[in-house]
Each structure stands twice: as structure tokens, then as C-alpha cells.
Design an enzyme around this catalytic site. Structure first.
Site, PDB file in Angstrom:
ATOM      1  N   CYS A  54      27.855  32.323  55.060  1.00  0.00           N
ATOM      2  CA  CYS A  54      26.510  32.727  54.640  1.00  0.00           C
ATOM      3  C   CYS A  54      26.318  32.536  53.136  1.00  0.00           C
ATOM      4  O   CYS A  54      25.214  32.237  52.676  1.00  0.00           O
ATOM      5  CB  CYS A  54      26.245  34.176  55.041  1.00  0.00           C
ATOM      6  SG  CYS A  54      27.546  35.318  54.548  1.00  0.00           S
ATOM      7  N   HIS A 304      27.630  40.484  53.743  1.00  0.00           N
ATOM      8  CA  HIS A 304      26.761  39.388  54.149  1.00  0.00           C
ATOM      9  C   HIS A 304      25.890  38.967  52.962  1.00  0.00           C
ATOM     10  O   HIS A 304      25.428  39.821  52.188  1.00  0.00           O
ATOM     11  CB  HIS A 304      25.880  39.828  55.320  1.00  0.00           C
ATOM     12  CG  HIS A 304      25.020  38.734  55.865  1.00  0.00           C
ATOM     13  ND1 HIS A 304      25.533  37.544  56.336  1.00  0.00           N
ATOM     14  CD2 HIS A 304      23.671  38.629  56.007  1.00  0.00           C
ATOM     15  CE1 HIS A 304      24.544  36.765  56.748  1.00  0.00           C
ATOM     16  NE2 HIS A 304      23.402  37.406  56.553  1.00  0.00           N
TER      17      HIS A 304
END
Length: 987
Positions: A54, A304
């Protein structure tokens, strides 16, 4: 309504509700609408997260929306500029080509998201491991700049410097003479400390603040030619078009020795005026916020990454979260949701109030500002060769969409046909009174009504009894259906055997009734048999019954009846089970029955009556008939039955053999009395003067022979001496004279010449091994020479030594000891052992410290001590595969703990174990072995010379008592699955 499983006529609640009435077409398939994967109008294209990529996706989206960078990359010449053949797939060769193709797809693809795996693979990134995002940004920009520096077009070659590169100077001013020293340096981002600050401008001010150089840190002035007090600061000379501000959220924690995340709020504005921070004030330095990179999570090693990026053409803000892209309302940046998702603790600092045009975040780790532009933003066109590749990919996507749509259409058509078919058949499923019918399994009917699992051919074999008909116990698993529907099922799906009205098994019902009657009658019969056994049997009317069988006959009968009652479950597999499992189950059942058969405890190996009368007794004929009702297959022996003749013969032979063995043992003991009692034995270390030669046999032979002489009726006689275990495959001796006096003495036994003559008469010797002493006349003992027959085999001896050393370094689950040193003083070896040493350990130590003779379990039969395990014949051949056994075990002392380790374990993993045992963090551990410092954390214990029973010294700098402070260490150092093959003894 629920189905009545015990009623074969109940056909309700078996899955038919899903087919009755009108059904939504979507229930006929499990294929998602392919149009959900299509890019929406005026929307951006997402990027697939390949596992832990990510952070890469956020930077790619941010760089894609840098129009100048995108334009320059499109101008970069490609190897396929002339076009790619239609029959081959395009494979970019360089980083620039990968970026070109990715940006072209992000710009004109019809897909909702694309796969960046080619780009990630080209960079050599591990898709399952999250990297440092800030470090990745620096390294990639450096790589891109180096790659583009070879381009001829200056607009391409210098794009990274034009967009991201600025200059600052380290300026040092001497307080004595005022001399100014300046060191100019380029930067691609400014790394700003956020600890102790609330606003971005405060972080920039601290970055540029003046530092005093005094005391030991004074500056050497070239003019003064001496060290002088001075001041040092950073001056911003020029700024790039795109200003990257790295917020140092991930800092090194000295307490844990690893990174941690600072979850503190930092405020920043949408417009940033950098003029107050510049050395030259004559330029325009107003920047506007263009991107905010967010890290969601409380740990520096997980979480994340998402990006908020402004579209330079429309001024609208978008949130890029891998495949999902969300447009912010009202052209405004909104960070509230992201801030709420990363609560580090309940005692959370409140979010400061933000004014208009300002924002604050505790998760932003990079802010990107672009120089405020007055002219209209750039329009970037995709080059023709890239557009052709994009259109080719779009065609593949359209083909996939059409294929999925067609599959959905076909599934719906099949579902409608099945729907009508099921509705019709279900109406005719019940069997009418007096009409022919079939039995079919409920499980198969449910699978037929379940569209997700296509029905297999009907298999009724699991419901059959031993007579090949329907088992009564399986009725609850079956349903009775009409013959019309059964005919349809067998035509459509096949299988069998068919079970109609004739398939009901009367034999099984009769047998079941018999078993039930016997179960009810068992207690009464037990009392009757007990009374009958008290009666004296006269004449030859009785029967022999095993005493063990009589003691447990009621239990055996009950178990046997239960097994017969549950015969279906034991003899048949699961529904639709295979024949192999059925055969295995039957075989297991037969074995169990053989073990439990009544009266077989008096059957000899030849199948006749055993000769031992102590194991059996005579019962009356009435008692035997009662027992036969429960055990009809039990062996029957009338009391006038003769014992097994073969067993009688073997008994006589056994008695004769025992007498022969006793005589052999007595003769051998008399002939070799000193060898048996281990008295007056020669020694190689102090060679006896009365002889010049000694013979060698294996110690294993001596121990086995002593066993036989002590217990001739229980142990097998020893008829031969296998000296081959002391020789190599070439026939050479495996031991040197010196080793036989020390570590290898436990493998051999020395024999006097007079004993050897008697041994050769009593035993068969495969190889004679002799040691001979030669000495000059009148010379002293020190001049003696010793020779062996056969001679030593040097190659095999060397191989044996190498194998022994290798075994010491190829171990698993071995014990080592960690001794904690206090003030560089180690507790003496003879210190009191730890209180937690078990009594068995202490007893074993006492046993091992006995004199050599007393260690032999055969030294004194009256001792009754536990025998230590002797070396087997196989152990000689493999030369003790488990390694050389130490003569004495290590004694634990205070401040010392035992750990289980393996040779392939790294030093870093050992330090984690030590941290558990002593509460000392890995970076505070100083380990040494035999004076050698152990410092290479990646090295294995075997390569470092750590062997079983090693003692490693531990000196701790500052042990951490607070376990909570070591949480970060555990998150990073320990894999999720834990260390395999390691553990703490007694922990």
C-alpha cells in the site's frame, strides 16, 4: 418448518423452499457483475495491493498527479516506440518503461483498478513485507534521477531536479574572527522533527535554528588556526517546485532499540509561505498543499498507508486507498475519518481545533506542497505507442466482461430450467399409499436441491447391511419417494443400487431382536452363572474355561452385543464412502474381535488346549450352555480333552535347553572367572610387564556374555564374538593406541593371552585384534613401541573424528547453559547447585561420579540400582550418531539457566530466549563463550562453536525490569509463528 429426520415420509425442510415461488435471477449464479470492475466516468484508476504494497501505491498515485513528471516520463524514448507485435504481450524492460506503462493505464484504462506487480517485481520488493515508506521514497527518487540522467532531452534528464531538488547551506560562523564557512548541499525533501511541536512552521523553525558549538564541540577556524566557539545553522538557498516535507513520525526508541511511531497532532495550513525562512527575500515562495500521505496504525512496523492528493486540473481532493478511490466533497481536504481509525490508547489527547484553511493530523508522515502557479495547469497526452498498449489492455478487459456476462446469462438459463424441473418433481416426490416407492438418501436429496454443489451419482452402498439390503438403522437417513421420481433420478444421474420395498431386511430385524433380548437377559444370566460356578463338577460333564474369561465374561458379552448393535457404523463407511475405507474398518473390527474373543486365553499357539492348568478351571455343562448363548463361536474344550501334544514336546525341549544353558554358563564362568568379575584386568596405560601382547574384543560382547552367565534361563547364549564393529569396511582398526587408553576405552575390553586361548575354544571369533609391544633389550618402558593387528586405517579414523565433530555442530533440542556474570566475577564451578535441580538429576550426577567399576550396573547385583542404557551393537556401527557422551554432566549453579537450542538457530534468536529468561533486552546482552565474544546476530550457533552442554557467559549493561518496555522488541524480533525448535527449560 424443520424436517423430521426419523420419518422417511417427511419431505419438508430439505432445501425445497429456495425453489418454490418466484426466484431472483441473481440466485442462479455466483458471478459478480463485471460492470462493477469498470472505471466510472471522470474517476481515477486504483492500484491493487499485492499484500503489503500500500505504501508503494500511495507514492505512485502522488507521482502520477505530478503532471510535469508524467509529461517528462512520456517523452522518455522506449524500446518499443515503433510498436509491439499484436501476438506478443508487452513486457517493460526498464524502470522508466514500467512507470510509463503504469501512468498510461492510470490515465486511460477502462478498469476500476490495475495491477502494479510488474513494477513492484522490477524493483525487487518483497510484496509480503512492509518497507519504510520514507526510505522507499528517497531511494526511488535517487534511482529515477540516475536513470533519467542518461537521456539526451534536457526536459527529461533534469525533471527530478526541477521538480523536487532544492539547495541549502550549512553555515558555520567563528565567534572570534567572524569568518563564515559555507557548505552547499542539495535536498529532495526536508526532514522535520515533530517532537515537542504542534505546528508545521515550528518544525521548520527548529530545522533552521542556530546551534552553538562550545566546549568539546568547538569549531576549528582556518583563520584563527585554533578551536573557537562558533554558531552553525542551515540557510535555505532555493526551493523546488514540489516541496516534500517528511514529518519524522517514526523515531528510534533507545529503550527498546527499535523504531516507534509518534502519534502526536501536527497542524498545517493549505497555503505555506516559505519567504520568512529563505536567505534571499526577493522571490515568490508561496506554496499550496497538494498531497498528504497518511499512516494508519499505532506501530512503526505495521499499519496501512493511504494518500490524499489534489487533482491539479480540477482542484478537487481525492482519497487513494489501493483499489478504492473516494472523491472529497466541496473541493476540501477531509482527514477526520482517518484520524478516528488509529486510536493508540484510551487516554488519547484531544484533537486541536483547526481554523479555516488549516488541518491537523496525528497520522500524516509526509506533506507535499506545490509552488502556487498562476498559469493554467498542463494537459498531458499519452504517446501513441502507449495508447495502443492501453487500448489492447482495454480490449482484453472488454472480452473478459463479455465472457463473464455470457457466463451469468448461461447460469441464469440453466437455473430457470432447474427451477421448473424442481417445482414439478417436488410435487410428485411423495409416494402415494399403495404405490411403488424407492428409498433414497436424505443427503443426496439435499445436494440435488443445493445449486452450489452439482449432485453426484446416487450411491446407496453406505446404507446396506451385510445381507446387501437396506439396514434398519439407516432408515432415519433415507427418504421414501415415488417410483416416478426415482426413475428420473437414476436416468439423469445414475448410481445405485436401487432400494425398493423388497430392500427392507428382515434378517437384520430378527438379529436386532435377539440382541435386545440377550441384553435384557444378561443380568439374570450373570447371577445364574455365578451360582453355577460355585457348584462342584463331577465326572466328565464339565468344560474348561479360562479364568481371565470368567472374570470378565459379562463385560465381554455386553461389549460384543453393543458392537453387533452398532454393526452398521463399524462395518460401513460414511455416506458415499469408498470401498477401501470400508475394508479397513472391517479389518480393524476383526482385529478387535480377535483380541476380545471369549475363552481364547486357554488356546495355545497351535489352536489346542494350553498345558498350564493354573490359567483355567472346569465349569458345569449348564454354566457352559449359558455362556455359549453369548459366545457361540468360543472354543470348546470338554474336561476330558487332552492338552496340546506339540506344547508338551516344546516344554520338554525347553527344560532340556535350560539345563544345557546352565551347564554352558557354569563352564564359561569357570573358564573366564576374572573376565566375568572384572578382576585383574590389563590396562594399556600401564602395560603389564609379564606379557608383550594383549587381545581386544568389543565391550558389547563382554556385557552380553555377562548377562547370559548371570541369567542363563532368561538370556540367549552368546556363541560368537563380532569384532567387526571395531573395524572399518577396509578391515583396519578404527582406534589409535592413545585413544584406546582414554576416550575409546569404553568401546573395548582387553584380554590376557591365556584367556584368549580359552575364548577361542568357547566362541567363534570373526576377526582377531591384537596389540603387541616391542622393546629393545635392557631399555626402559618409555622406549616401548606398540603395534596393532590389523593396523590402524588412517582415512576411516579421520572420517570418524570428523563425523563426531560434525555431530557436535548438527544438533536439535540440545541443552546449553547461560551464566549471568555480575561485576565480571563468575561463580566458581563447585558452587552450590540451584535449589530447583531435581532429585533425579542429582542422583544421576552421583551415579556418574562413582568409581569406574561401580558405574557398571552389573558390578553388584545387590545394589538394585537403575541400569544405565548400554551401547547397542548398532551403536558401534554408527559410531554413536548422537555425538560423544560426556563423562560427567554439567552442574547448574546459581545465576545460571538452561535453554533448549538447535545448531541452525541464530544468535539473535538465542538473545530473544535469554531476554525471556533474564529480562535483559538483546541490545544490552554481551555474550561470550570460552573467552570469545559472540557478536554476529545472523550467525548460527553451530558456526559460532556452541555445542551441547556449553556454558555461555552473559554480562548485561542495564537489564530492563519493565516487561512493557520490551513489547516493541518482541513485535520486531519474534516471527508470528514463534521460534521453532527452541524453548526455555523450566520456564
Amino acid at each position: 418448518r424443520r424436517n423430521c429426520r426419523g420419518n422417511p415420509n417427511c419431505l419438508v425442510g430439505i432445501g425445497e423452499h429456495a425453489w418454490l415461488g418466484e426466484i431472483d435471477e441473481n440466485s442462479f449464479h455466483n458471478i459478480d457483475d463485471p460492470n462493477c470492475e469498470r472505471r466510472k466516468k471522470n474517476a481515477f484508476v486504483g492500484l491493487t495491493n499485492l499484500g503489503a504494497t500500500c505504501y508503494v501505491n500511495t507514492f505512485l498515485q502522488m507521482w502520477f498527479l505530478n503532471l510535469e513528471l508524467r509529461q517528462a516520463l512520456y517523452l522518455c524514448p522506449s524500446a518499443c516506440g515503433d510498436g509491439v507485435p499484436k501476438d506478443t504481450d508487452y513486457e517493460p524492460q526498464t524502470i522508466c518503461e514500467h512507470l510509463q506503462y503504469l501512468f498510461a493505464l492510470l490515465q486511460n484504462s477502462k478498469r476500476r483498478y490495475i495491477d502494479p506487480s510488474g513494477f513492484v517485481k522490477a524493483l525487487g520488493l518483497d510484496t509480503g513485507q512492509q518497507q519504510d515508506a520514507q526510505e522507499f521514497s528517497k531511494l526511488f527518487m535517487s534511482l529515477l534521477e540516475d536513470t533519467l540522467s542518461k537521456q539526451k532531452n534536457p526536459d527529461v534528464r533534469n525533471i527530478v531536479q526541477k521538480q523536487f531538488c532544492g539547495e541549502y547551506a550549512y553555515v558555520t560562523v567563528c565567534n572570534q574572527c567572524g569568518r563564515e564557512s559555507k557548505l552547499v548541499s542539495k535536498f529532495y525533501e526536508l526532514e522535520l522533527n515533530i517532537q515537542g511541536h504542534k505546528q508545521l512552521t515550528d518544525c521548520i523553525t527548529e530545522f533552521l535554528k542556530e546551534e552553538k558549538l562550545e566546549g568539546d564541540n568547538r569549531y576549528f577556524c582556518e583563520t584563527c588556526q585554533s578551536k573557537q566557539n562558533a554558531t552553525r545553522k542551515i540557510r535555505l538557498l532555493s526551493l523546488p517546485c514540489t516541496l516534500n516535507l517528511q514529518l519524522m513520525r517514526f523515531v528510534f526508541d533507545r529503550q527498546t532499540g527499535h523504531k516507534k511511531k509518534l502519534n502526536t497532532y501536527i497542524g498545517f495550513s493549505e497555503l505555506l509561505d516559505m519567504e520568512p525562512f529563505m536567505e534571499q527575500k526577493n522571490g515568490v515562495y508561496v506554496y499550496e498543499l497538494s498531497a498528504v500521505l497518511i499512516h494508519r496504525g499505532v506501530s512503526a512496523y505495521s499499519g496501512h498507508y493511504i494518500a490524499h492528493v489534489k487533482d491539479p486540473q480540477t482542484g478537487e481532493w481525492y482519497k487513494f486507498n489501493d483499489e478504492d478511490i473516494e472523491k472529497m466533497e466541496g473541493k476540501k481536504l477531509q482527514l477526520g475519518i482517518e484520524e478516528d481509525l488509529a486510536e493508540p490508547s484510551k487516554s488519547q489527547t484531544r484533537k486541536p481545533k483547526c481554523g479555516k484553511g488549516t488541518h491537523c493530523s496525528r497520522n500524516a508522515y509526509m506533506l507535499v506542497y506545490r509552488l502556487q502557479a498562476r498559469e493554467k495547469s498542463l494537459t498531458v497526452q499519452v504517446p501513441a505507442f502507449l495508447q495502443e498498449l492501453v487500448e489492447r489492455d482495454n480490449c482484453k478487459f472488454e472480452e473478459w466482461c463479455n465472457e463473464m456476462a455470457e457466463m451469468r446469462k448461461q447460469s441464469v438459463a440453466r437455473g430457470k430450467i432447474k427451477h421448473e424441473e424442481v417445482k414439478e418433481l417436488y410435487q410428485r416426490l411423495p409416494a402415494e399409499a399403495g404405490s411403488p416407492y424407492d428409498f433414497i438418501s436424505l443427503e443426496w436429496l439435499q445436494k440435488w436441491l443445493d445449486e452450489s454443489t452439482p449432485p453426484k451419482p446416487i450411491d446407496n452402498t453406505a446404507c446396506l447391511c451385510s445381507h446387501g439390503k437396506l439396514h434398519p438403522d439407516k432408515i432415519s437417513l433415507m427418504k421414501r419417494i415415488s417410483e416416478y421420481v426415482a426413475d428420473f433420478f437414476y436416468r439423469r444421474y445414475g448410481g445405485g443400487p436401487r432400494l425398493n420395498v423388497k430392500a427392507l431386511c428382515k434378517d437384520c430385524v430378527v438379529e436386532r431382536c435377539r440382541i435386545l433380548r440377550l441384553k435384557n437377559q444378561l443380568n439374570e444370566d450373570y447371577k445364574t452363572v455365578t451360582n453355577l460356578l460355585k457348584m462342584t463338577v463331577k465326572g466328565n460333564d464339565g468344560f474348561w474355561v479360562g479364568k481371565a474369561s470368567l472374570r470378565s465374561w459379562r463385560q465381554l458379552a455386553l461389549e460384543q452385543l453393543n458392537e453387533q448393535d452398532e454393526d452398521a457404523e463399524h462395518s460401513n463407511g460414511k455416506m458415499n464412502g469408498n470401498a477401501q475405507n470400508k475394508d479397513e474398518s472391517n479389518e480393524e473390527k476383526r482385529e478387535e474381535e480377535e483380541e476380545l474373543n471369549f475363552n481364547e486365553d486357554i488356546v495355545c499357539p497351535h489352536g489346542d488346549l494350553c498345558i498350564s492348568e493354573n490359567e483355567r478351571r472346569v465349569v458345569s455343562k449348564e454354566a457352559w450352555e449359558k455362556l455359549k448363548q453369548y459366545f457361540p463361536k468360543a472354543p470348546e474344550f470338554p474336561n476330558n480333552k487332552e492338552c496340546c501334544s506339540q506344547c508338551k514336546i516344546l516344554e520338554r525341549e525347553g527344560e532340556e535347553n535350560e539345563a544345557l544353558h546352565k551347564m554352558m554358563a557354569s563352564e564359561q564362568k569357570t573358564s573366564l572367572q576374572n573376565l566375568f568379575h572384572d578382576k585383574c584386568r590389563p590396562c594399556l596405560g600401564s602395560w603389564p610387564q609379564e606379557t608383550d601382547e594383549l587381545y581386544i574384543v568389543s565391550q558389547f560382547f563382554v556385557e552380553e556374555w555377562r548377562k547370559f552367565v548371570r541369567r542363563p534361563t532368561r538370556c540367549s547364549p552368546v556363541s560368537s564374538i563380532a569384532n567387526s564393529v571395531l573395524l572399518c569396511p577396509h578391515g583396519g582398526l578404527m582406534f589409535t593406541f592413545a585413544s584406546m587408553t582414554k576416550e575409546d576405552s569404553k568401546h573395548i575390553a582387553l584380554i590376557w593371552p591365556s584367556e584368549w586361548e580359552r575364548i577361542q575354544k568357547l566362541f567363534v571369533v570373526d576377526h582377531v585384534i591384537k596389540i603387541t609391544r616391542t622393546q629393545a633389550a635392557g631399555a626402559g618402558p618409555e622406549s616401548a613401541r606398540y603395534a596393532s593387528e590389523p593396523q590402524l586405517c588412517p582415512e576411516c579414523r579421520e572420517g570418524l573424528l570428523c563425523q563426531q565433530q560434525r555431530d557436535l555442530r548438527e544438533y536439535t533440542q540440545a541443552t546449553i547453559y547461560i551464566h549471568k556474570v555480575v561485576d565480571n566475577k563468575k561463580v566458581m564451578k563447585d558452587a552450590a547447585p540451584e535449589l530447583n535441580v531435581s532429585s533425579s538429576e542429582a542422583e544421576e550426577e552421583r551415579e556418574e561420579n562413582k568409581p569406574e567399576g561401580e558405574q557398571d550396573p552389573d558390578f553388584n547385583q545387590a545394589n538394585g540400582g537403575t541400569k544405565r542404557q548400554k551401547l547397542s551393537h548398532q551403536s558401534y556401527i554408527t559410531y554413536q550418531k548422537q555425538g560423544i557422551r560426556r563423562s560427567t554432566r554439567h552442574r547448574k549453579v546459581r545465576g545460571e539457566k538452561a535453554l533448549l537450542v538447535s545448531a541452525n538457530q541464530t544468535l539473535k534468536e538465542l538473545k530473544i530466549q535469554i531476554m525471556h529468561a533474564f529480562s535483559v533486552a538483546p541490545f544490552d546482552q554481551n555474550l561470550s563463550l570460552d573467552g570469545k565474544i559472540l557478536s554476529d546476530d545472523t550467525a548460527t550457533l553451530g558456526s559460532l562453536g556452541v555445542i551441547p552442554e556449553s556454558v555461555i557467559l552473559l554480562k548485561a549493561d542495564e537489564p530492563i525490569a519493565d516487561y512493557a518496555a520490551m513489547d516493541d522488541v518482541m513485535q520486531v524480533c519474534m516471527p508470528e509463528e514463534g521460534f521453532k525448535g527452541t524453548g526455555l527449560l523450566g520456564h
